[in-house]
Design an enzyme around this catalytic site. Structure first.
Site, short mmCIF file in Angstrom:
data_model
loop_
_atom_site.label_atom_id
_atom_site.label_comp_id
_atom_site.label_asym_id
_atom_site.label_seq_id
_atom_site.Cartn_x
_atom_site.Cartn_y
_atom_site.Cartn_z
N MET A 30 -84.01 -98.29 34.28
CA MET A 30 -83.68 -98.96 35.54
C MET A 30 -84.84 -99.82 36.02
O MET A 30 -84.87 -100.24 37.18
CB MET A 30 -83.32 -97.93 36.61
CG MET A 30 -82.08 -97.11 36.22
SD MET A 30 -81.18 -96.46 37.62
CE MET A 30 -82.41 -95.46 38.41
N HIS A 34 -93.16 -98.03 33.68
CA HIS A 34 -94.49 -97.41 33.67
C HIS A 34 -94.76 -96.89 32.26
O HIS A 34 -93.96 -97.10 31.34
CB HIS A 34 -94.57 -96.31 34.73
CG HIS A 34 -93.41 -95.34 34.69
ND1 HIS A 34 -93.20 -94.49 33.63
CD2 HIS A 34 -92.37 -95.13 35.55
CE1 HIS A 34 -92.12 -93.76 33.85
NE2 HIS A 34 -91.59 -94.13 35.00
N HIS A 37 -91.95 -95.13 30.29
CA HIS A 37 -91.02 -96.04 29.61
C HIS A 37 -91.68 -96.64 28.37
O HIS A 37 -91.06 -96.76 27.32
CB HIS A 37 -90.61 -97.19 30.55
CG HIS A 37 -89.89 -96.75 31.80
ND1 HIS A 37 -90.46 -96.83 33.05
CD2 HIS A 37 -88.64 -96.25 31.99
CE1 HIS A 37 -89.58 -96.42 33.96
NE2 HIS A 37 -88.49 -96.04 33.35
N GLY A 147 -85.95 -89.90 27.94
CA GLY A 147 -87.08 -89.06 28.27
C GLY A 147 -86.70 -87.64 28.63
O GLY A 147 -85.68 -87.40 29.29
N ASP A 150 -85.98 -86.44 32.38
CA ASP A 150 -84.64 -86.24 32.91
C ASP A 150 -83.91 -85.29 31.96
O ASP A 150 -83.03 -85.70 31.20
CB ASP A 150 -83.93 -87.59 33.04
CG ASP A 150 -84.65 -88.50 34.03
OD1 ASP A 150 -84.38 -88.39 35.23
OD2 ASP A 150 -85.52 -89.29 33.61
N VAL A 176 -94.40 -88.24 30.24
CA VAL A 176 -95.75 -88.78 30.41
C VAL A 176 -96.17 -88.55 31.86
O VAL A 176 -95.38 -88.79 32.78
CB VAL A 176 -95.79 -90.28 30.06
CG1 VAL A 176 -97.16 -90.87 30.32
CG2 VAL A 176 -95.39 -90.49 28.60
P1 AMP Z 1 -85.38 -94.58 34.61
O1 AMP Z 1 -85.85 -96.01 34.54
O2 AMP Z 1 -86.11 -93.76 35.59
O3 AMP Z 1 -83.88 -94.46 34.69
O4 AMP Z 1 -85.78 -93.95 33.20
C1 AMP Z 1 -85.43 -94.56 32.00
C2 AMP Z 1 -85.79 -93.64 30.86
O5 AMP Z 1 -87.19 -93.35 30.90
C3 AMP Z 1 -85.07 -92.30 30.92
O6 AMP Z 1 -84.72 -91.89 29.60
C4 AMP Z 1 -86.11 -91.39 31.50
O7 AMP Z 1 -85.94 -90.04 31.14
C5 AMP Z 1 -87.38 -91.95 30.90
N1 AMP Z 1 -88.56 -91.61 31.68
C6 AMP Z 1 -88.74 -91.75 33.02
N2 AMP Z 1 -89.94 -91.27 33.41
C7 AMP Z 1 -90.54 -90.81 32.28
C8 AMP Z 1 -91.80 -90.18 32.00
N3 AMP Z 1 -92.69 -89.94 32.97
N4 AMP Z 1 -92.09 -89.84 30.73
C9 AMP Z 1 -91.18 -90.08 29.74
N5 AMP Z 1 -89.99 -90.67 29.93
C10 AMP Z 1 -89.67 -91.02 31.18
#
Ligand code: AMP
Length: 281
Positions: A30, A34, A37, A147, A150, A176
């Site tokens: 989304m 960071h 990602h 990740g 989640d 991470v």
């Molecule tokens: P999001 O943009 O928050 O929807 O996350 C996109 C993807 O990045 C999802 O598969 C999350 O699980 C993963 N993700 C988010 N934060 C982290 C993190 N700190 N370490 C590893 N993967 C992450």
């Protein structure tokens, strides 16, 4: 790196790559990217010839009183990160181009989604499953990276892939963290300096459960109490849920006899943060 902004252009490009025998990896996000990602992009890079990062703040997974309109965005920074990590395509569709105005088909996972975030965010995983299935159809991936941060989402998406026979290999990347243990999250940007300091309570609570387990405690209630005590010690934090569930079924457990998932959602100020750890007896 190519930037594509319409579903049609994305699917045409993916079908052409597939026909040319290229192995496609996708990392759905989304945005407001960071290092978490970035680590997933590198995992995809190692497993595919062509890496597609998708950037879409999916309205279908936000509830009516959630943070859809104020979700943090920075397209230029995200573009630069994807490029630096070696992504080949950034798919960033416009908000209105992904769902038909009268869309009426949705994907409902109805077992693993019942508890944890599914209970506090009704409809959330229906939105997640539907958008991920759509992104799979648009990007035609051989491998998709998600990740562990989640954890419930990851288990639900694996179940969707299994139950709908989707020909995609799901790969998980470890969470991470910042140096003080806070799991990286786009939503950390909402935290005030004082909230940011107290936000380490999530990781400290998980550590407390792990060290009680290592000391021989097998009772889930006792481990949950240890976690709750840490959260209660942070005045700006309020638990949404603190659960210990079977790592496979996500059903609550009473004794840790097989791998269990300690999972929590905690409001720090008005920001809802999640974190989890697998507990192994
Ligand atoms: P999001 O943009 O928050 O929807 O996350 C996109 C993807 O990045 C999802 O598969 C999350 O699980 C993963 N993700 C988010 N934060 C982290 C993190 N700190 N370490 C590893 N993967 C992450």
């Amino acid at each position: 790196m190519q930037i594509l902004t319409t579903p049609r252009a994305m699917q045409d490009a993916a079908l052409t790559l597939r026909a040319a025998g290229r192995r496609i990896g996708v990392v759905p996000t989304m945005g407001f990217l960071h290092e978490g990602h970035a680590s997933l992009i590198r995992l995809a890079r190692a497993r595919a010839d062509v890496v597609i990062v998708t950037l879409f703040v999916n309205p279908a997974q936000f509830g009516p009183n959630e943070d859809l309109s104020r979700y943090p965005r920075d397209f230029e920074r995200d573009r630069a990160l994807c490029e630096a990590e070696g992504a080949d395509i950034l798919f960033a569709p416009g908000a209105d181009s992904v769902y038909a105005a009268d869309a009426s088909v949705w994907i409902d996972e109805d077992r693993l989604s019942r508890g944890l975030c599914g209970a506090s965010r009704p409809g959330h995983f229906r939105g997640v499953c539907t958008v991920v299935a759509k992104l799979f159809n648009l990007t035609q991936p051989h491998v998709a990276v998600f990740g562990e941060k989640d954890a419930q989402q990851l288990r639900i998406l694996r179940r969707m892939v299994r139950d709908l026979d989707i020909p995609v290999e799901v790969v998980a990347g470890p969470t991470v963290r910042e140096t003080d243990g806070l799991a990286m999250s786009s939503r950390n940007a909402y935290l005030s300096p004082e909230e940011r300091l107290q936000a380490t309570c999530l990781r400290r609570a998980l550590d407390a459960a792990a060290s009680r387990l290592a000391a021989g405690e097998r009772s889930a209630a006792a481990l949950r109490a240890a976690m709750a005590e840490v959260i209660a010690g942070a005045p700006l934090a309020r638990a949404d849920y603190i659960e210990i569930v079977d790592d496979e079924t996500l059903e609550p457990v009473t004794l840790i006899g097989r791998p269990a998932l300690a999972a929590m959602a905690v409001f720090v100020g008005r920001t809802r943060l999640i974190d989890n750890a697998v507990l192994r007896p």
